[in-house]
Structure formats: structure tokens, C-alpha cells
Design a protein around this motif. Sequence first.
Motif, mmCIF file in Angstrom:
data_model
loop_
_atom_site.group_PDB
_atom_site.id
_atom_site.type_symbol
_atom_site.label_atom_id
_atom_site.label_comp_id
_atom_site.label_asym_id
_atom_site.label_seq_id
_atom_site.Cartn_x
_atom_site.Cartn_y
_atom_site.Cartn_z
ATOM 1 N N ARG A 85 0.701 -1.169 -0.092
ATOM 2 C CA ARG A 85 0.111 0.124 0.048
ATOM 3 C C ARG A 85 0.840 1.313 0.011
ATOM 4 O O ARG A 85 2.150 1.300 0.792
ATOM 5 C CB ARG A 85 -0.919 0.115 1.198
ATOM 6 N N TRP B 99 0.547 5.974 -0.195
ATOM 7 C CA TRP B 99 -0.416 6.900 -0.396
ATOM 8 C C TRP B 99 0.391 8.086 -0.751
ATOM 9 O O TRP B 99 1.748 8.240 -0.528
ATOM 10 C CB TRP B 99 -0.863 7.361 1.224
ATOM 11 N N LEU C 178 -8.296 6.268 -6.453
ATOM 12 C CA LEU C 178 -7.927 4.905 -6.142
ATOM 13 C C LEU C 178 -7.356 4.184 -7.161
ATOM 14 O O LEU C 178 -8.153 3.893 -8.277
ATOM 15 C CB LEU C 178 -8.926 4.213 -5.412
ATOM 16 N N THR D 54 -15.655 7.378 1.146
ATOM 17 C CA THR D 54 -14.367 7.508 1.282
ATOM 18 C C THR D 54 -13.775 6.477 0.453
ATOM 19 O O THR D 54 -14.386 5.557 -0.100
ATOM 20 C CB THR D 54 -14.182 7.131 2.706
ATOM 21 N N ILE D 55 -12.179 6.403 0.343
ATOM 22 C CA ILE D 55 -11.350 5.502 -0.179
ATOM 23 C C ILE D 55 -11.680 4.308 0.123
ATOM 24 O O ILE D 55 -11.548 3.306 -0.370
ATOM 25 C CB ILE D 55 -9.967 6.046 -0.207
ATOM 26 N N GLU D 56 -11.743 4.365 1.462
ATOM 27 C CA GLU D 56 -11.798 2.690 2.150
ATOM 28 C C GLU D 56 -13.360 2.224 1.827
ATOM 29 O O GLU D 56 -13.052 0.935 1.427
ATOM 30 C CB GLU D 56 -11.945 2.771 3.713
ATOM 31 N N GLU D 57 -14.203 3.000 1.819
ATOM 32 C CA GLU D 57 -15.576 2.292 1.095
ATOM 33 C C GLU D 57 -15.559 1.939 -0.293
ATOM 34 O O GLU D 57 -15.941 1.081 -0.740
ATOM 35 C CB GLU D 57 -16.833 3.511 1.454
ATOM 36 N N GLU E 186 -12.876 1.086 -2.110
ATOM 37 C CA GLU E 186 -12.050 -0.173 -2.170
ATOM 38 C C GLU E 186 -12.892 -1.485 -1.623
ATOM 39 O O GLU E 186 -12.940 -2.372 -2.476
ATOM 40 C CB GLU E 186 -10.715 -0.201 -1.276
ATOM 41 N N GLN E 187 -13.523 -1.382 -0.715
ATOM 42 C CA GLN E 187 -14.551 -2.432 -0.321
ATOM 43 C C GLN E 187 -15.809 -2.669 -1.373
ATOM 44 O O GLN E 187 -15.910 -3.819 -1.560
ATOM 45 C CB GLN E 187 -15.165 -2.181 1.137
ATOM 46 N N VAL F 229 -3.219 5.221 -3.435
ATOM 47 C CA VAL F 229 -4.302 6.244 -3.085
ATOM 48 C C VAL F 229 -3.766 7.584 -3.344
ATOM 49 O O VAL F 229 -2.515 7.928 -2.574
ATOM 50 C CB VAL F 229 -4.852 5.976 -1.447
ATOM 51 N N ASP G 277 -4.025 11.301 -2.177
ATOM 52 C CA ASP G 277 -4.451 11.881 -1.378
ATOM 53 C C ASP G 277 -4.384 13.607 -1.645
ATOM 54 O O ASP G 277 -3.357 14.183 -1.983
ATOM 55 C CB ASP G 277 -3.539 11.925 -0.099
#
Length: 444
Positions: free
Chosen positions: A242, A244, A254, A329-332, A334-335, A424, A426
Motif C-alpha cells: 500500500r 499514499w 484509488l 471514502t477511499i476505504e468504502e 475499495e471495499q 491512493v 491524497d
Amino acid sequence: MPCSLLANTTTHEYFLDNGLKLIVKQDHRSPVVIQQIWYKVGSMDEVNGKTGVAHALEHMMFKGTVKVPAGEFSRRIAAAGGVENAFTGTDYTAYFQQLHKQHLPMAMELESDRMRNLVLTEEEFSKEIQVVMEERRLRTDDQAHSLLFEKMMATAFQTHPYRRPIIGWMNDLEQMRVSDHQEWYDKWYAPSNAVLVIVGDVKPAEVLAFAQKYYGNIKPSSVPDLAERNPQTEPPQVGIKRLWVKAPAELPYLLMGYKVPTLKDSQNDWEPYALEILEGVLDGNASARLNKTLVRETHMAVSAGAGYNAIARGPGMFYLDATPSQGKTIEELEQSIRLEIDKIIQSGITEQELSRVKAQVIASHVYQLDSISAQAMQIGRLESAGFSQQDEAVILEKIKAVETEQVREVAKKYLTDDVLTVAVLDPQPLDKNSPANKSINLRH
């Protein structure tokens, strides 16, 4: 005398005595012809400390020979109503001219002259290397998505030369010397390391005669064959990576890359063809899975896509990229992408999806035939990667033979965390006075 290897109604192959391969494809719909010369050398053949030399020399190839002063090449092509340029990739460097068929001998005379007679001077180099460095600033350093991709590749690959940018690292460009260009030119620009592609309203016998006249007298020189070159082998990745990257941008971004195979045996491989179909299932049009689910249905992303190129000399990457919607969000994001991949691994794809993607592939092949430039590009890409232009038909048939279960199998086998790199962006505040707003003529 040259030996004809293939002769059908439209395409002919020849080898000249000095090792130059000539491919002529007839297309008589308009009195136009394109000449492309593909050298089987690109950024992957560079060494650390001299990255960017393949692309920088591409610029210098327009700076003149003993017979043709700097700028004269382009002037003559333009005066004939033609267009010309060049491009460098990881696996190749290519030059082209497209113009009326009556001017093909002139174009061949010019191109063959600079194959071995280029004059490299300190004066021209010192000016052109500044243009290359500015190109890097404008197209990579000041472009957030390009910068992210560059840093992702440098992270994803540990040793393979694909980790280095085609344009080169800035420090290498700053330290580059004209002698580096001369060494690269002398080593790689030779008939046996080139493929000459001519497509258009031509007669093969006449083109062969022109090639013998203009290219045939160039002395052969020894260049390592593609199979003899040994770039560093990439060790197995053993877990997710990973990174950033902070850069001026309006929105986060992403980028996910999985290490996957590329095509090595067009007749017997099947995984690269299944990966091509997988790319089409995920991306390609409004009904593709990423767009349909992430953009139109859940509004998780403002854009989402996939990418894969099966034709390459080195290892492959399967890319997924997306920009999150406002409030996501980026996390959401990606999931959500992972969920789409998991659906394919668990349930596969439908026959309807498979048929749609195959129809797209066939349509793309048909549309390609409308352009002599696209036809020449396809030939050059295959030949530069160690294939034959005859493999084009094989590849098309193999893609058409892919089954739904094979697509599920490659997704399950290769889209795993052990071979995944996640990058990612930022976003940082945009600078209105950024150099990205400047303009410069980067054309050769």
C-alpha cells in the motif's frame, strides 16, 4: 535476395539480407500509405542511472543527419501533406509518417537515412534534454494521476525494469549526456532489431523494391535477440503493498494493481484471453459491472474502470481504478470494488456478459480495419513483443473461445491480496500558479 515468408491477398512478409523485417499490408480504399519503423527496444532495456534514454533519443532522432539538417525531415513530410511523429514504450520505440502513396519513396529515404546516419551534437542535446525534462514536469510531476501511477509501478515491481518510468527519473535526465544517446543509438538502432511496417494503397513488389533501395544497403550489426535479453526477474510478491501519494488534485483517487501473466504462447495459453474478457466484464460500456454498480446504482464512485494489456515483453498488471463520489471514502470505495471481484469469484459471469464482451472484441477488430494507422499499430505491437502479425487472427479466435468458467478461474487465481498493490491519491490544495498551467511545445 530477400525471402518472402507469407503471401496472402493483403499481407506480405520479407526479410532483407541485413536482417530488416518488412511487412506490407494492402488497403486500397484511399491513395494513402503509412510507414512505421518499430525498433525492438524500449525503457525496459535501460539500466539504472540512465533511465529515459530511449525516449530522449526518440526526440534526438529529429535533429538531423549529414544529408538532412535538423528540422528538414519534418519540413519535407509536411510539404508533402503528410504527418509524422514517434512514440516510446516499455518494449519498443517507433517512428511513423502517413502521407499520399506517391511520397512513400521520399519517406523511406528519410527514415532509412536516420537509422544509421544520425548526427548527435552537444548543442542540440543540451536544448532537447530541457524539453524532455519539461515534458516530465508537465505530464507526470504536475499530473496527480500520472504521478500516482508512476509511484505505484515503482512499488509494485521490486526488480523488473517495468518499475522505472518510460520518461525516466528526473535525476537521470539531469545527469544524462549526449554520449549516452550515442551509445544507445549505436547499440540498438540496427536493421536486425527493426520491423518496417507499410500499410496502405501499395503494391508489395514495389514496396519491396523501395525497401531494398533505401534500407537494403545499411550494414548489418549484431543486436541481442529478444529471447537472449535477460532483464531482472521479478521475485514473487508475498503480500499486499500500500502507498499514499500527496499531490495537488480536486478529488481522491484509488488505483489497484494485481500481478497477472501476459501472453507468451498465442496458441496454447488461455489465461491472458480470460483476463481480457474479465476486463471487458468489469469495464467497457455502461452495462459493465463497475460502471453499472458503483457509478449508476450505489453512487459510490463518479467513475470506475479496469485495464489489462496481454501483449507485453514483461510481466502483466490488471488494473482497477475509481474516483469516489462526494461523501464516500477511499476505504468504502475499495471495499465496494472488492465486493464486485468477489461476486465474480463466487458466482462467475453470465453467458450474456460473455457474449457482450466477445461482441465488443470483434467490433473493435472490425473498426480497426477502417484505419491504416490502427492496422499498422497492431502489427508493430505484436512484432515488437516477440509475436508475429499472423498471431492476430489466432488471438481473436482464442478470445472468442473463452468460456465463463475460465473467467471465474483467473479472477480467483490472480485477483488476490498476495499480488496486489493499492495506491491512493491524497488530494492537496490546487495551486493556481502551478507550472501545469504553462504551455510548451513538446512535439519533436
